[in-house]
Design an enzyme around this catalytic site. Structure first.
Site, short mmCIF file in Angstrom:
data_model
loop_
_atom_site.label_atom_id
_atom_site.label_comp_id
_atom_site.label_asym_id
_atom_site.label_seq_id
_atom_site.Cartn_x
_atom_site.Cartn_y
_atom_site.Cartn_z
N ALA A 13 0.82 -1.31 0.00
CA ALA A 13 0.01 0.06 -0.07
C ALA A 13 0.74 1.16 0.04
CB ALA A 13 -0.89 0.02 1.15
N THR A 14 2.18 1.24 -0.15
CA THR A 14 3.14 2.41 0.03
C THR A 14 3.26 3.21 -1.29
OG1 THR A 14 4.87 0.97 0.28
CG2 THR A 14 4.21 1.72 2.23
N ARG A 37 8.00 -0.39 3.91
CA ARG A 37 8.40 0.80 4.38
C ARG A 37 7.74 1.59 5.34
NH1 ARG A 37 9.51 2.87 -1.82
NH2 ARG A 37 7.80 1.28 -2.03
N TYR A 151 8.63 -13.32 -14.23
CA TYR A 151 7.64 -12.45 -13.77
C TYR A 151 6.19 -13.01 -14.36
CZ TYR A 151 4.62 -8.48 -13.20
OH TYR A 151 3.46 -7.75 -12.74
N GLU A 187 5.83 2.84 -9.60
CA GLU A 187 7.53 2.45 -9.24
C GLU A 187 7.90 0.98 -9.85
OE1 GLU A 187 8.20 2.56 -4.61
OE2 GLU A 187 7.30 4.82 -4.92
N PHE A 188 7.14 0.31 -10.52
CA PHE A 188 7.42 -1.11 -10.88
C PHE A 188 8.59 -1.17 -11.92
CE2 PHE A 188 6.80 -4.11 -14.18
CZ PHE A 188 6.36 -5.35 -13.48
P1 NDP Z 1 4.93 -0.41 -6.95
O1 NDP Z 1 6.48 -0.93 -6.85
O2 NDP Z 1 4.49 0.87 -7.29
O3 NDP Z 1 4.29 -0.79 -5.63
C1 NDP Z 1 4.57 -2.06 -5.02
C2 NDP Z 1 4.18 -2.26 -3.68
O4 NDP Z 1 4.41 -3.44 -3.23
C3 NDP Z 1 4.79 -1.26 -2.77
O5 NDP Z 1 3.89 -0.53 -1.81
C4 NDP Z 1 5.82 -1.93 -2.00
O6 NDP Z 1 5.99 -1.49 -0.74
C5 NDP Z 1 4.95 -3.50 -1.88
N1 NDP Z 1 5.76 -4.71 -1.73
C6 NDP Z 1 6.62 -5.14 -2.41
N2 NDP Z 1 7.48 -6.28 -2.12
C7 NDP Z 1 6.66 -6.38 -0.94
C8 NDP Z 1 6.57 -7.47 0.27
N3 NDP Z 1 7.57 -8.31 0.10
N4 NDP Z 1 5.91 -7.55 1.25
C9 NDP Z 1 4.90 -6.31 1.30
N5 NDP Z 1 4.92 -5.27 0.57
C10 NDP Z 1 5.45 -5.52 -0.53
O7 NDP Z 1 4.45 -1.51 -7.98
P2 NDP Z 1 2.90 -1.49 -8.71
O8 NDP Z 1 1.91 -0.80 -7.71
O9 NDP Z 1 2.91 -1.43 -10.04
O10 NDP Z 1 2.49 -3.22 -8.54
C11 NDP Z 1 1.45 -3.66 -7.79
C12 NDP Z 1 1.23 -4.97 -8.37
O11 NDP Z 1 0.66 -4.90 -9.66
C13 NDP Z 1 2.36 -5.85 -8.32
O12 NDP Z 1 1.85 -7.22 -8.02
C14 NDP Z 1 2.84 -5.92 -9.57
O13 NDP Z 1 3.24 -7.07 -10.22
C15 NDP Z 1 1.44 -5.79 -10.55
N6 NDP Z 1 1.35 -5.23 -11.88
C16 NDP Z 1 2.08 -4.07 -11.86
C17 NDP Z 1 1.81 -3.37 -13.34
C18 NDP Z 1 2.55 -2.18 -13.77
O14 NDP Z 1 2.86 -1.86 -14.87
N7 NDP Z 1 2.84 -1.21 -12.89
C19 NDP Z 1 1.01 -4.05 -14.41
C20 NDP Z 1 0.65 -5.28 -14.12
C21 NDP Z 1 0.42 -5.96 -12.86
P3 NDP Z 1 7.30 -1.61 0.17
O15 NDP Z 1 8.70 -1.29 -0.72
O16 NDP Z 1 7.19 -0.53 1.12
O17 NDP Z 1 7.18 -3.10 0.57
C1 8X3 Z 2 3.57 -5.56 -15.49
C2 8X3 Z 2 2.75 -5.17 -17.01
O1 8X3 Z 2 3.72 -5.31 -19.39
O2 8X3 Z 2 5.13 -4.34 -18.03
O3 8X3 Z 2 2.79 -6.65 -15.17
O4 8X3 Z 2 5.08 -6.72 -17.79
S1 8X3 Z 2 4.14 -5.25 -18.04
#
Ligand code: NDP
Ligand code: 8X3
Length: 250
Positions: A13-14, A37, A151, A187-188
């Site tokens: 959620a961060t 975090r 992934y 941040e992905f």
């Molecule tokens: P972000 O990196 O922006 O956010 C990821 C969040 O997950 C952060 O809040 C991070 O917080 C938390 N996190 C990571 N590892 C852990 C852990 N071990 N335990 C608890 N919290 C954790 O990524 P997105 O919002 O983009 O991604 C969210 C989800 O969506 C993921 O599952 C990703 O695979 C999926 N997704 C993302 C896409 C994209 O293009 N952005 C597309 C499709 C799917 P902290 O570091 O504080 O723990």
């Molecule tokens: C993340 C989407 O297209 O960057 O799940 O792999 S993509």
């Protein structure tokens, strides 16, 4: 505290989707927000108010997850909705060059972490005869791209596990949804490349999805009437699509 509010647990959620979802849902729900975090969680606690409970929990750490669950305040114990969102990609090398530790971390978080959180809450949901599990998968679970190897495979797991869960929970009153976004600006990419600038570059020059697009989707799924289960959603930026079949003549 309003007692008839839903209690929604969001992992990750961060930042990104989890953060946008927390902000969108904060007014009308009790929220449990997890991530690693602490500073960011503290800020969220301050900015989102009394109906929010935050805890620094790494979903890959069984003891942290157990301790968190056992120490939930009474007001937050009945979890109505779990949003299994925490996850990431690490690296984009082809399989033959990939770092095995990156693979392991993706499996531990995207698969084992999601399973751990699901197992934690699903029994109580079944006992109460209601609840909802929303998994964040990805289009990468269906569409291969170079360097997406593990992934994509973790997200294919999420797709199939969501279907298995829906099957097991059939008749219990508990809903299951898998939301599968395409690329979204969060941040992905900087996490994936371990490089902020490279992360920014990935999103430059086109219009990817925004975190709010996914937050709106999560809210829409939650807002469906009791008799409706949204099984699966794919959501893409207009500017991203799968390239289809290709031939190498070279
Ligand atoms: P972000 O990196 O922006 O956010 C990821 C969040 O997950 C952060 O809040 C991070 O917080 C938390 N996190 C990571 N590892 C852990 C852990 N071990 N335990 C608890 N919290 C954790 O990524 P997105 O919002 O983009 O991604 C969210 C989800 O969506 C993921 O599952 C990703 O695979 C999926 N997704 C993302 C896409 C994209 O293009 N952005 C597309 C499709 C799917 P902290 O570091 O504080 O723990
Ligand atoms: C993340 C989407 O297209 O960057 O799940 O792999 S993509």
């Amino acid at each position: 505290m309003i007692d008839d509010m839903r209690t929604i647990l969001i992992t990750g959620a961060t930042a990104g989707f989890g953060l946008a979802t927390a902000k969108l849902l904060a007014n009308d729900n009790k929220l449990i927000l997890l991530a690693r975090r602490q500073e960011r969680l503290d800020e969220l606690q301050k900015s989102l108010g009394d109906n929010v409970y935050v805890a620094a929990v790494d979903v890959t750490n069984p003891q942290q997850v157990k301790d968190f669950y056992n120490s939930l305040p009474a007001d937050f114990k009945n979890i109505d909705v779990l949003v299994n969102n925490a996850g990431f990609a690490l690296g984009m090398e082809p399989a033959q060059e990939a770092n095995f530790d990156n693979w392991q971390q993706m499996v531990d978080t995207n698969i084992s972490g999601l399973l751990r959180m699901t197992r934690l809450v699903v029994g109580d949901m079944v006992s109460r005869g209601s609840g909802q599990i929303i998994n964040i998968g990805s289009v990468a679970g269906h569409v291969p791209y170079k360097g997406g190897n593990v992934y994509g495979a973790t997200k294919a797991f999420v797709w199939q596990f969501s279907r298995g869960l829906r099957t097991d929970l059939f008749g219990t009153g508990v809903k299951v949804t898998n939301i599968e976004p395409g690329a979204a600006e969060t941040e992905f990419a900087s996490v994936r490349f371990k490089d902020e600038q490279k992360g920014k570059d990935f999103y430059a020059g086109w219009k990817p999805l925004k975190p709010e697009d996914i937050a709106n989707t999560v809210k829409w799924v939650i807002d469906q009437p009791p008799h409706v289960n949204i099984d699966n959603i794919e959501i893409m930026a207009l500017a991203q699509a799968s390239a289809g079949m290709v031939i190498d003549k070279g």
